[in-house]
Design a protein around this motif. Structure first.
Motif, PDB file in Angstrom:
ATOM      1  N   GLY A  35       1.948   5.536  -8.744  1.00  0.00           N
ATOM      2  CA  GLY A  35       0.917   6.430  -8.223  1.00  0.00           C
ATOM      3  C   GLY A  35      -0.479   6.112  -8.244  1.00  0.00           C
ATOM      4  O   GLY A  35      -0.812   6.268  -7.016  1.00  0.00           O
ATOM      5  N   GLN A  36      -0.957   5.509  -9.256  1.00  0.00           N
ATOM      6  CA  GLN A  36      -2.261   5.173  -9.445  1.00  0.00           C
ATOM      7  C   GLN A  36      -2.594   3.627  -8.530  1.00  0.00           C
ATOM      8  O   GLN A  36      -3.866   3.455  -8.113  1.00  0.00           O
ATOM      9  N   THR A  37      -1.416   2.844  -8.475  1.00  0.00           N
ATOM     10  CA  THR A  37      -1.775   1.562  -8.021  1.00  0.00           C
ATOM     11  C   THR A  37      -1.397   1.439  -6.635  1.00  0.00           C
ATOM     12  O   THR A  37      -1.890   0.603  -5.688  1.00  0.00           O
ATOM     13  N   TYR A  38      -0.260   1.992  -6.066  1.00  0.00           N
ATOM     14  CA  TYR A  38       0.233   2.132  -4.858  1.00  0.00           C
ATOM     15  C   TYR A  38       0.280   3.325  -4.126  1.00  0.00           C
ATOM     16  O   TYR A  38      -0.240   4.520  -4.847  1.00  0.00           O
ATOM     17  N   GLY A  39       0.429   3.946  -2.979  1.00  0.00           N
ATOM     18  CA  GLY A  39       0.899   5.168  -2.432  1.00  0.00           C
ATOM     19  C   GLY A  39       2.328   5.188  -2.227  1.00  0.00           C
ATOM     20  O   GLY A  39       3.011   4.768  -1.615  1.00  0.00           O
ATOM     21  N   GLU A  65       0.740  -1.326  -0.085  1.00  0.00           N
ATOM     22  CA  GLU A  65       0.028  -0.131  -0.134  1.00  0.00           C
ATOM     23  C   GLU A  65       0.855   1.218  -0.156  1.00  0.00           C
ATOM     24  O   GLU A  65       0.719   2.428  -0.653  1.00  0.00           O
ATOM     25  N   GLU A  84       6.203   6.351 -12.535  1.00  0.00           N
ATOM     26  CA  GLU A  84       5.875   6.948 -11.532  1.00  0.00           C
ATOM     27  C   GLU A  84       4.258   7.213 -11.598  1.00  0.00           C
ATOM     28  O   GLU A  84       3.315   7.041 -10.610  1.00  0.00           O
ATOM     29  N   GLN A  85       3.631   7.381 -12.669  1.00  0.00           N
ATOM     30  CA  GLN A  85       2.274   7.521 -12.957  1.00  0.00           C
ATOM     31  C   GLN A  85       1.348   6.250 -12.555  1.00  0.00           C
ATOM     32  O   GLN A  85       0.437   6.266 -11.690  1.00  0.00           O
ATOM     33  N   TYR A  86       2.136   5.173 -13.141  1.00  0.00           N
ATOM     34  CA  TYR A  86       1.471   3.654 -12.839  1.00  0.00           C
ATOM     35  C   TYR A  86       1.590   3.324 -11.174  1.00  0.00           C
ATOM     36  O   TYR A  86       0.453   3.130 -10.642  1.00  0.00           O
TER      37      TYR A  86
END
Length: 355
Positions: free
Chosen positions: A266-270, A247, A262-264
């Motif tokens: 950031g969308q998948t984890y915190g 998480e 970073e985008q992926y």
């Protein structure tokens, strides 16, 4: 505005650089500089841009497809690359004792994944490297040339040009005002173009627009394909088994362009923090200890496959099993039904080369 001013300042040098590369290409095109066609089937995977177009995932895609036996049988495959960032020189075939310092991070990544199925070779002089490979292993039937689009001394049977959807070559300029290794018209040498790092829901109208721009620089019948990146589940440094439930992560990357990653993540984890290092960065023990010591409570370290092979070499066995260290596998995923079309394109060229 600032970027525009910088480009204007470097424009004279960019023009001079472009003319020098044009003259070099003219010498090869007119056979005034020697260019050798390998005696075994060869595929070049390259780009016009400096780094960051997804060459390694494409090389891995080709390895998986050719080794599957769907299109080829009983192949003895080898990869040949420069081995960027290594501290050695000359021709080398990867062994279990090699590190990123001896063969480079990307060849080491490929060797760690496919070393039991193929040969992974490095050599800054590709013609000499191919000759050495075939002398030592004459059973080799296919060579994948990584990052060889500008290595004109080798004339491959098939040349695949990659361009990043986020940074297409037709919007860029030669060095130093831009990131191109040569002028855009170099794309005319490509037998096929793959637009990489595309969003999987790319609209048909956007694809057509991109194709129109690319076809301004390629041959009229050059096929153009679109592909994105598919990230897998994080894998443990210790067990190489997938994990779920991450998480909070501290992202560590040494890439030419870490924005899509970073985008992926950031969308998948915190993402609590992102340590961005230069492409092919040689990590030190001090770097790793600093990152671990600054790790927030409950957070894990997540990195790329390319960075994993370098960071893993800095660990003790105890640290590898107790520290929360994970790497994120990535693979090429073609849009819509284009994978079948791309494989057909590969098969057709191989068949034509055999006639």
């Amino acid at each position: 505005m600032k970027r525009f001013i910088i480009k204007c300042i470097f424009l004279p040098l960019t023009i001079l650089y472009g003319l020098i590369i044009d003259f070099r290409n003219w010498l090869f095109d007119n056979q005034l500089l020697p260019s050798v066609r390998p005696s075994v089937y060869s595929i070049s995977i390259g780009n016009l841009t400096v780094g960051g177009t997804g060459k390694t995932p494409m090389v891995e895609f080709l390895i998986k497809r050719y080794r599957s036996g769907v299109y080829m049988n009983n192949e003895s495959i080898a990869t040949v690359s420069r081995g960027y960032g290594r501290k050695t020189s000359g021709f080398r075939i990867a062994t279990p004792n090699d590190t990123a310092a001896t063969i480079g991070d990307e060849p080491l990544q490929i060797y760690r994944k496919f070393g039991k199925q193929i040969r992974v070779c490095v050599g800054e002089r590709r013609v000499e490297a191919i000759r050495s490979l075939l002398t030592l292993h004459p059973e080799t039937t296919q060579i994948l040339l990584d990052d060889a689009f500008q290595h004109r001394a080798v004339r491959p049977h098939l040349s695949i040009l990659l361009t990043d959807y986020n940074r297409p070559f037709y919007k860029d300029y030669p060095f130093p005002a831009g990131r191109l290794r040569e002028r855009r018209k170099g794309a005319r040498r490509a037998d096929g173009v793959v637009v990489t790092k595309c969003p999987m829901n790319l609209w048909e109208t956007e694809r057509q627009r991109i194709e129109t721009h690319i076809r301004s620089y390629t041959e009229a019948d050059t096929p153009i394909f679109f592909a994105g990146l598919q990230y897998g589940e994080p894998l443990s440094f210790a067990s190489h088994e997938s994990v779920t439930g991450l998480e909070k992560v501290t992202l560590v990357s040494g890439l030419a362009n870490a924005d899509p990653l970073e985008q992926y993540v950031g969308q998948t984890y915190g993402i609590q923090r992102h340590y961005r290092f230069a492409d092919h960065y040689a990590y030190s023990r001090e770097d790793l200890v600093l990152i671990v010591n600054d790790l927030p409570p409950g957070s894990a370290i997540l990195t790329t496959e390319k960075d994993w092979v370098k960071l893993d070499a800095l660990l003790t066995e105890s640290e590898r099993t107790t520290w929360p260290l994970y790497y994120l596998p990535v693979s090429v995923q073609f849009l819509a039904n284009q994978e079948a079309e791309f494989l057909s394109f590969l098969h057709t060229h191989r068949r034509l080369a055999a006639t």
